[in-house]
Write an enzyme that holds these catalytic residues in place. Structure first.
Site, PDB file in Angstrom:
ATOM      1  N   PRO A   1     -49.363 102.931 -72.435  1.00  0.00           N
ATOM      2  CA  PRO A   1     -47.947 102.686 -72.178  1.00  0.00           C
ATOM      3  C   PRO A   1     -47.702 101.597 -71.119  1.00  0.00           C
ATOM      4  CG  PRO A   1     -48.421 105.066 -72.067  1.00  0.00           C
ATOM      5  CD  PRO A   1     -49.714 104.338 -72.232  1.00  0.00           C
ATOM      6  N   GLN A   2     -48.671 101.386 -70.240  1.00  0.00           N
ATOM      7  CA  GLN A   2     -48.460 100.454 -69.137  1.00  0.00           C
ATOM      8  C   GLN A   2     -48.265  99.017 -69.631  1.00  0.00           C
ATOM      9  OE1 GLN A   2     -50.859 101.307 -65.794  1.00  0.00           O
ATOM     10  NE2 GLN A   2     -50.571  99.319 -64.863  1.00  0.00           N
ATOM     11  N   GLU A   3     -49.055  98.597 -70.631  1.00  0.00           N
ATOM     12  CA  GLU A   3     -48.911  97.236 -71.153  1.00  0.00           C
ATOM     13  C   GLU A   3     -47.517  97.041 -71.754  1.00  0.00           C
ATOM     14  OE1 GLU A   3     -51.107  94.124 -74.217  1.00  0.00           O
ATOM     15  OE2 GLU A   3     -51.168  96.274 -74.680  1.00  0.00           O
TER      16      GLU A   3
ATOM     17  N   ARG B   1     -20.059  73.228 -67.008  1.00  0.00           N
ATOM     18  CA  ARG B   1     -19.849  72.371 -68.185  1.00  0.00           C
ATOM     19  C   ARG B   1     -18.370  72.321 -68.521  1.00  0.00           C
ATOM     20  NH1 ARG B   1     -19.887  68.479 -71.428  1.00  0.00           N
ATOM     21  NH2 ARG B   1     -20.668  68.715 -73.548  1.00  0.00           N
TER      22      ARG B   1
ATOM     23  N   GLN C   1     -11.828  81.990 -73.770  1.00  0.00           N
ATOM     24  CA  GLN C   1     -11.950  83.431 -73.995  1.00  0.00           C
ATOM     25  C   GLN C   1     -13.201  83.799 -74.789  1.00  0.00           C
ATOM     26  OE1 GLN C   1      -9.070  85.441 -76.589  1.00  0.00           O
ATOM     27  NE2 GLN C   1      -8.859  87.020 -75.009  1.00  0.00           N
TER      28      GLN C   1
ATOM     29  N   GLY D   1     -24.823  74.801 -76.410  1.00  0.00           N
ATOM     30  CA  GLY D   1     -24.560  73.791 -77.422  1.00  0.00           C
ATOM     31  C   GLY D   1     -25.799  72.956 -77.690  1.00  0.00           C
ATOM     32  N   GLY D   2     -25.607  71.679 -77.971  1.00  0.00           N
ATOM     33  CA  GLY D   2     -26.714  70.780 -78.284  1.00  0.00           C
ATOM     34  C   GLY D   2     -27.743  70.685 -77.173  1.00  0.00           C
TER      35      GLY D   2
END
Length: 139
Positions: free
Chosen positions: A1-3, A29, A40, A100-101
């Protein structure tokens, strides 16, 4: 579980970092003479991301506490890994969209977050394996 716990915690931390990077970006931006964070749709998307991150962080904190108490089981660690790495991919995708881009230009750190997120559901046991481990405790 640790990993699995470690992978999950790193995924949540990376998601939080991508969110903060994007929060700064949408405040700075400008489009149509004002910051895009004033729109919004952008504010609502940021609210969605923050809500999901807060929920994931809360679950991670619970898992970390259980681990410290030697009570973290395989199924719960698998849930954490599955939830957090799926969320990391979603957050990275959403944050790239908000950039965006610029989000696709490697000069912008968000592009690196996006690339790095993709491998998370694969290593440490694929998320499909995580679902199987979880399912075995249910049915």
């Amino acid at each position: 579980p640790q990993e699995r716990l470690l992978i999950a915690d790193m995924a949540v931390a990376a998601s939080e970092a991508a969110f903060e990077l994007t929060r700064t970006y949408v405040k700075e931006r400008k489009a149509f003479g004002k910051p895009i964070g004033a729109l919004q749709t952008i504010r609502h998307k940021m609210a969605e991301i923050k809500t999901e991150l807060t929920s994931a962080r809360s679950f991670m904190d619970t898992c970390l506490r259980l681990h410290n108490e030697h009570k973290l089981d395989t199924a719960t660690a698998s849930m954490a890994k599955y939830l957090a790495t799926d969320l990391q991919n979603k957050v990275a995708y959403d944050c790239v969209q908000l950039h965006g881009g610029y989000g696709f230009m490697m000069e912008y750190p968000i592009a690196r977050f996006y690339v790095d997120a993709r491998v998370q559901p694969i290593y440490g046991g694929t998320n499909e394996i995580m679902k199987e481990l979880i399912a075995r405790t249910i049915v």
